[in-house]
Write a protein that holds these residues in place. Structure first.
Motif, PDB file in Angstrom:
ATOM      1  N   VAL A 183       0.994  -1.412   0.090  1.00 28.12           N
ATOM      2  CA  VAL A 183      -0.435  -0.191   0.183  1.00 28.12           C
ATOM      3  C   VAL A 183       0.363   1.510   0.247  1.00 28.12           C
ATOM      4  CG1 VAL A 183      -1.851   1.724   1.190  1.00 28.12           C
ATOM      5  CG2 VAL A 183      -1.751  -1.614   0.893  1.00 28.12           C
ATOM      6  N   GLU A 184       1.782   0.929   0.801  1.00 28.01           N
ATOM      7  CA  GLU A 184       2.532   2.356   0.998  1.00 28.01           C
ATOM      8  C   GLU A 184       3.442   2.384  -0.378  1.00 28.01           C
ATOM      9  OE1 GLU A 184       5.237   0.981   3.537  1.00 28.01           O
ATOM     10  OE2 GLU A 184       3.814   1.680   5.929  1.00 28.01           O
ATOM     11  N   VAL A 185       3.777   1.106  -0.692  1.00 28.28           N
ATOM     12  CA  VAL A 185       4.716   1.699  -1.954  1.00 28.28           C
ATOM     13  C   VAL A 185       4.200   2.295  -3.843  1.00 28.28           C
ATOM     14  CG1 VAL A 185       6.917   0.502  -2.121  1.00 28.28           C
ATOM     15  CG2 VAL A 185       4.643  -0.419  -3.464  1.00 28.28           C
ATOM     16  N   ALA A 186       3.068   1.478  -3.015  1.00 28.79           N
ATOM     17  CA  ALA A 186       1.921   1.849  -4.623  1.00 28.79           C
ATOM     18  C   ALA A 186       1.689   3.574  -4.748  1.00 28.79           C
ATOM     19  CB  ALA A 186       0.862   1.425  -4.052  1.00 28.79           C
ATOM     20  N   GLN A 187       1.697   4.192  -3.084  1.00 24.16           N
ATOM     21  CA  GLN A 187       1.439   5.893  -3.719  1.00 24.16           C
ATOM     22  C   GLN A 187       2.099   6.485  -4.531  1.00 24.16           C
ATOM     23  OE1 GLN A 187      -2.005   5.684  -2.719  1.00 24.16           O
ATOM     24  NE2 GLN A 187      -1.677   4.105  -2.401  1.00 24.16           N
ATOM     25  N   ARG A 188       3.529   5.622  -4.314  1.00 21.77           N
ATOM     26  CA  ARG A 188       4.873   6.120  -4.891  1.00 21.77           C
ATOM     27  C   ARG A 188       4.441   6.038  -6.503  1.00 21.77           C
ATOM     28  NH1 ARG A 188       7.156   4.278  -0.768  1.00 21.77           N
ATOM     29  NH2 ARG A 188       8.813   2.807  -1.619  1.00 21.77           N
ATOM     30  N   VAL A 189       4.101   5.235  -6.964  1.00 17.39           N
ATOM     31  CA  VAL A 189       3.674   4.666  -8.515  1.00 17.39           C
ATOM     32  C   VAL A 189       4.000   6.244  -9.289  1.00 17.39           C
ATOM     33  CG1 VAL A 189       3.758   3.332 -10.616  1.00 17.39           C
ATOM     34  CG2 VAL A 189       4.246   2.012  -8.280  1.00 17.39           C
ATOM     35  N   THR A 190       3.770   6.238 -10.309  1.00 11.35           N
ATOM     36  CA  THR A 190       2.990   7.440 -10.881  1.00 11.35           C
ATOM     37  C   THR A 190       2.057   7.480 -11.577  1.00 11.35           C
ATOM     38  OG1 THR A 190       5.082   8.110 -11.763  1.00 11.35           O
ATOM     39  CG2 THR A 190       3.906   9.157 -12.984  1.00 11.35           C
ATOM     40  N   ARG A 191       2.307   6.521 -12.429  1.00 16.41           N
ATOM     41  CA  ARG A 191       1.052   5.657 -12.682  1.00 16.41           C
ATOM     42  C   ARG A 191       1.247   3.614 -13.175  1.00 16.41           C
ATOM     43  NH1 ARG A 191      -1.259   8.964 -16.987  1.00 16.41           N
ATOM     44  NH2 ARG A 191      -2.899   7.352 -18.194  1.00 16.41           N
ATOM     45  N   TYR A 192       0.231   3.657 -12.530  1.00 14.48           N
ATOM     46  CA  TYR A 192      -0.295   2.334 -12.809  1.00 14.48           C
ATOM     47  C   TYR A 192      -0.911   1.689 -14.078  1.00 14.48           C
ATOM     48  CZ  TYR A 192       0.919   0.515  -8.702  1.00 14.48           C
ATOM     49  OH  TYR A 192       1.582   0.360  -7.317  1.00 14.48           O
ATOM     50  N   VAL A 193      -0.409   0.303 -14.707  1.00 13.23           N
ATOM     51  CA  VAL A 193      -1.466  -0.295 -16.302  1.00 13.23           C
ATOM     52  C   VAL A 193      -1.885  -1.483 -15.714  1.00 13.23           C
ATOM     53  CG1 VAL A 193      -1.415  -0.377 -18.639  1.00 13.23           C
ATOM     54  CG2 VAL A 193       0.012   1.537 -17.767  1.00 13.23           C
ATOM     55  N   ALA A 194      -3.025  -2.472 -15.810  1.00 12.80           N
ATOM     56  CA  ALA A 194      -3.102  -2.871 -15.498  1.00 12.80           C
ATOM     57  C   ALA A 194      -3.297  -3.768 -17.220  1.00 12.80           C
ATOM     58  CB  ALA A 194      -4.689  -3.566 -15.145  1.00 12.80           C
ATOM     59  N   ASN A 195      -3.293  -4.736 -16.900  1.00 11.92           N
ATOM     60  CA  ASN A 195      -2.614  -6.193 -18.240  1.00 11.92           C
ATOM     61  C   ASN A 195      -4.645  -7.280 -18.301  1.00 11.92           C
ATOM     62  OD1 ASN A 195      -2.979  -7.800 -15.615  1.00 11.92           O
ATOM     63  ND2 ASN A 195      -1.848  -9.704 -16.639  1.00 11.92           N
ATOM     64  N   ALA A 385       1.645   4.703 -25.991  1.00 14.32           N
ATOM     65  CA  ALA A 385       1.056   5.766 -24.902  1.00 14.32           C
ATOM     66  C   ALA A 385       0.803   6.467 -23.839  1.00 14.32           C
ATOM     67  CB  ALA A 385      -0.387   6.027 -25.790  1.00 14.32           C
ATOM     68  N   GLU A 386       0.664   5.086 -22.917  1.00 12.30           N
ATOM     69  CA  GLU A 386       0.463   5.236 -21.436  1.00 12.30           C
ATOM     70  C   GLU A 386       1.984   5.768 -20.989  1.00 12.30           C
ATOM     71  OE1 GLU A 386      -1.777   4.534 -18.795  1.00 12.30           O
ATOM     72  OE2 GLU A 386      -3.155   3.508 -20.763  1.00 12.30           O
ATOM     73  N   VAL A 387       3.403   5.214 -21.581  1.00 13.76           N
ATOM     74  CA  VAL A 387       4.733   6.251 -21.198  1.00 13.76           C
ATOM     75  C   VAL A 387       4.067   7.637 -21.324  1.00 13.76           C
ATOM     76  CG1 VAL A 387       7.102   6.367 -21.661  1.00 13.76           C
ATOM     77  CG2 VAL A 387       5.911   4.515 -20.597  1.00 13.76           C
ATOM     78  N   ALA A 388       4.007   7.890 -22.196  1.00 11.29           N
ATOM     79  CA  ALA A 388       3.830   9.162 -23.595  1.00 11.29           C
ATOM     80  C   ALA A 388       2.815  10.126 -22.400  1.00 11.29           C
ATOM     81  CB  ALA A 388       2.913   9.292 -24.329  1.00 11.29           C
ATOM     82  N   GLN A 389       1.848   9.519 -21.631  1.00  7.28           N
ATOM     83  CA  GLN A 389       1.111  10.081 -21.234  1.00  7.28           C
ATOM     84  C   GLN A 389       1.121  10.829 -19.427  1.00  7.28           C
ATOM     85  OE1 GLN A 389      -3.427   8.455 -20.884  1.00  7.28           O
ATOM     86  NE2 GLN A 389      -2.766   7.828 -23.309  1.00  7.28           N
ATOM     87  N   ALA A 390       2.038   9.889 -19.224  1.00  5.59           N
ATOM     88  CA  ALA A 390       2.699  10.091 -17.447  1.00  5.59           C
ATOM     89  C   ALA A 390       3.652  10.736 -18.038  1.00  5.59           C
ATOM     90  CB  ALA A 390       2.972   8.668 -17.200  1.00  5.59           C
ATOM     91  N   LEU A 391       4.688  10.785 -18.877  1.00  4.54           N
ATOM     92  CA  LEU A 391       5.443  11.900 -18.587  1.00  4.54           C
ATOM     93  C   LEU A 391       4.527  13.361 -18.679  1.00  4.54           C
ATOM     94  CD1 LEU A 391       8.367  10.115 -21.520  1.00  4.54           C
ATOM     95  CD2 LEU A 391       8.438  10.547 -18.634  1.00  4.54           C
ATOM     96  N   ALA A 392       3.803  13.131 -19.511  1.00  3.13           N
ATOM     97  CA  ALA A 392       3.247  14.554 -20.380  1.00  3.13           C
ATOM     98  C   ALA A 392       2.977  15.105 -18.748  1.00  3.13           C
ATOM     99  CB  ALA A 392       2.829  14.447 -21.400  1.00  3.13           C
ATOM    100  N   ALA A 393       2.276  13.853 -18.063  1.00  4.09           N
ATOM    101  CA  ALA A 393       1.420  14.710 -16.459  1.00  4.09           C
ATOM    102  C   ALA A 393       2.547  15.891 -15.340  1.00  4.09           C
ATOM    103  CB  ALA A 393       0.838  13.325 -16.046  1.00  4.09           C
TER     104      ALA A 393
END
Length: 395
Positions: A183-195, A385-393
């Motif tokens: 739960v703690e480390v999940a808040q530090r991830v910028t963006r999750y992508v689910a399979n 697309a997910e990486v590009a959106q994370a970097l742009a945000a």
């Protein structure tokens, strides 16, 4: 963005090496970055679905260093030879695929010490601990999540049942600590992508994070259609959560034969119990698997899969799937057109499907077309697309 740091890791030959974190790739699928890129995966010991997915990610950042808890160059068939692979200190123990589960209490902390904090972008692939890798505070960390760690979150009772009774209280404490850390480390991830959608729901429920869905890549071009023979096929690790006995019991009731292609801790027990009627090939080569798929009447998927790459590989070879009406199969199988779905844990329903379905009626060309929805090109476009959106945000 910090640059110029050196991280210390252990390569697969046990020698301490310096990983130049500013070296390697500065482009991700053609997207130019000012700083460097790091990649991460839980452990690289064999080439299964998650490792093949990570290999597709690694191809999008040629030369980027890879951070992983444990690495076996031979077990992964040299797929990552063009990358510097930086491992945890646990690498020195020489543990392979069969023994790494014994290291469970040490794995989360070891992942948190992997030194990926010199990169502008970190892309991790995680079904356990890689999402907790150490990154810089201002880095963009995109995690492709196969599932939150199953034994800590939704298969705790199964995990406890697999160890001697005297060790269960200790394991329960370890799993509770993993949940708290997750739960703690999940808040530090910028963006999750689910399979898959089921993984997306778990990320939201367990970690209170949103995630888009990008389905894993399947190397559809590896597989060709063929003539079906009189056997069913099960493909995957021989571990309890795959529920292989369900398939074997159902096939026995139906009077049908199953070939199991896979290896794991449950293999000796299942071979002793079912070996007179069904065949256990162990871990097979890519070439043998490519031969088995098109010759099977159908591929059985008896467990709840987050996605289920074997089900899509079977369809790529033109063969239908018999599986559980839950999890990822709801996204990959079209009932009546590319397979048959039955209720969860219902041996009789699966036996009826195996005994009475006319598997010759499935149009192999139609079945293959369904698999083509999950190509490597589609995956690559989605992840880029997910990486590009994370970097742009973050900018």
């Amino acid at each position: 963005m910090r640059t110029g740091r050196q991280g210390t890791g252990v390569r697969d030959d046990g020698r301490m090496v310096a990983a130049a974190e500013t070296g390697g790739s500065r482009t991700f699928d053609g997207l130019e970055l000012e700083g460097s890129i790091g990649l991460a995966h839980d452990y690289l010991l064999v080439m299964r679905g998650a490792e093949r997915t990570f290999a597709a990610i690694a191809e999008m950042a040629p030369g980027a260093p890879i951070y992983t808890l444990l690495y076996d160059r031979d077990g992964t068939g040299g797929r990552f030879n063009r990358h510097t692979v930086v491992t945890s200190g646990l690498q020195r123990l020489g543990v392979k695929q069969r023994g790494f589960r014994a290291l469970l209490p040490l794995l989360p902390g070891a992942a948190g010490r992997l030194p990926a904090d010199g990169h502008e972008l970190v892309v991790s692939s995680s079904s356990a601990f890689a999402h907790g890798i150490r990154t810089a505070e201002d880095a963009v960390h995109v995690c492709y999540c196969h599932t939150p760690f199953r034994y800590a979150w939704f298969e705790r009772e199964r995990a406890l049942g697999e160890v001697p009774r005297g060790l269960r209280p200790l394991l329960d404490v370890v799993l509770a600590r993993i949940r708290k850390r997750d739960v703690e480390v999940a808040q530090r991830v910028t963006r999750y992508v689910a399979n898959s959608r089921v993984c997306q729901e778990r990320i939201r429920r367990f970690w209170n994070r949103d995630a888009d869905v990008v389905h894993p890549p399947v190397e559809v071009e590896r597989f060709a259609r063929g003539e079906a023979e009189d056997f069913f096929l099960v493909v995957g690790e021989v571990v309890r959560h795959k529920r292989i006995p369900l398939a074997l019991d159902a096939a026995t009731l139906a009077g049908r034969r199953v070939i199991v292609a896979g290896e794991g801790p449950d293999l000796p027990r299942l071979r002793a119990r079912y070996g007179e009627r069904h065949e256990f090939r162990g871990r097979v080569s890519d070439e043998e698997l490519e031969s088995l798929y098109p010759r099977a009447l159908a591929v059985i998927v008896p467990g709840i899969e987050e996605f289920g790459i074997a089900a899509v590989e079977a369809q790529a070879a033109g063969r239908p799937v018999v599986g559980i009406d839950a999890g990822g199969l709801r996204e990959t199988v079209v009932p009546g057109e590319t397979g048959v779905l039955v209720p969860e844990d219902d041996v009789d329903a699966m036996a009826q499907a195996l005994a009475h379905t006319d598997f010759t009626r499935f149009d192999s060309a139609r079945v293959r077309r369904n698999a083509e929805r999950f190509s490597a090109d589609e995956f690559r476009r989605g992840i880029a697309a997910e990486v590009a959106q994370a970097l742009a945000a973050r900018s």
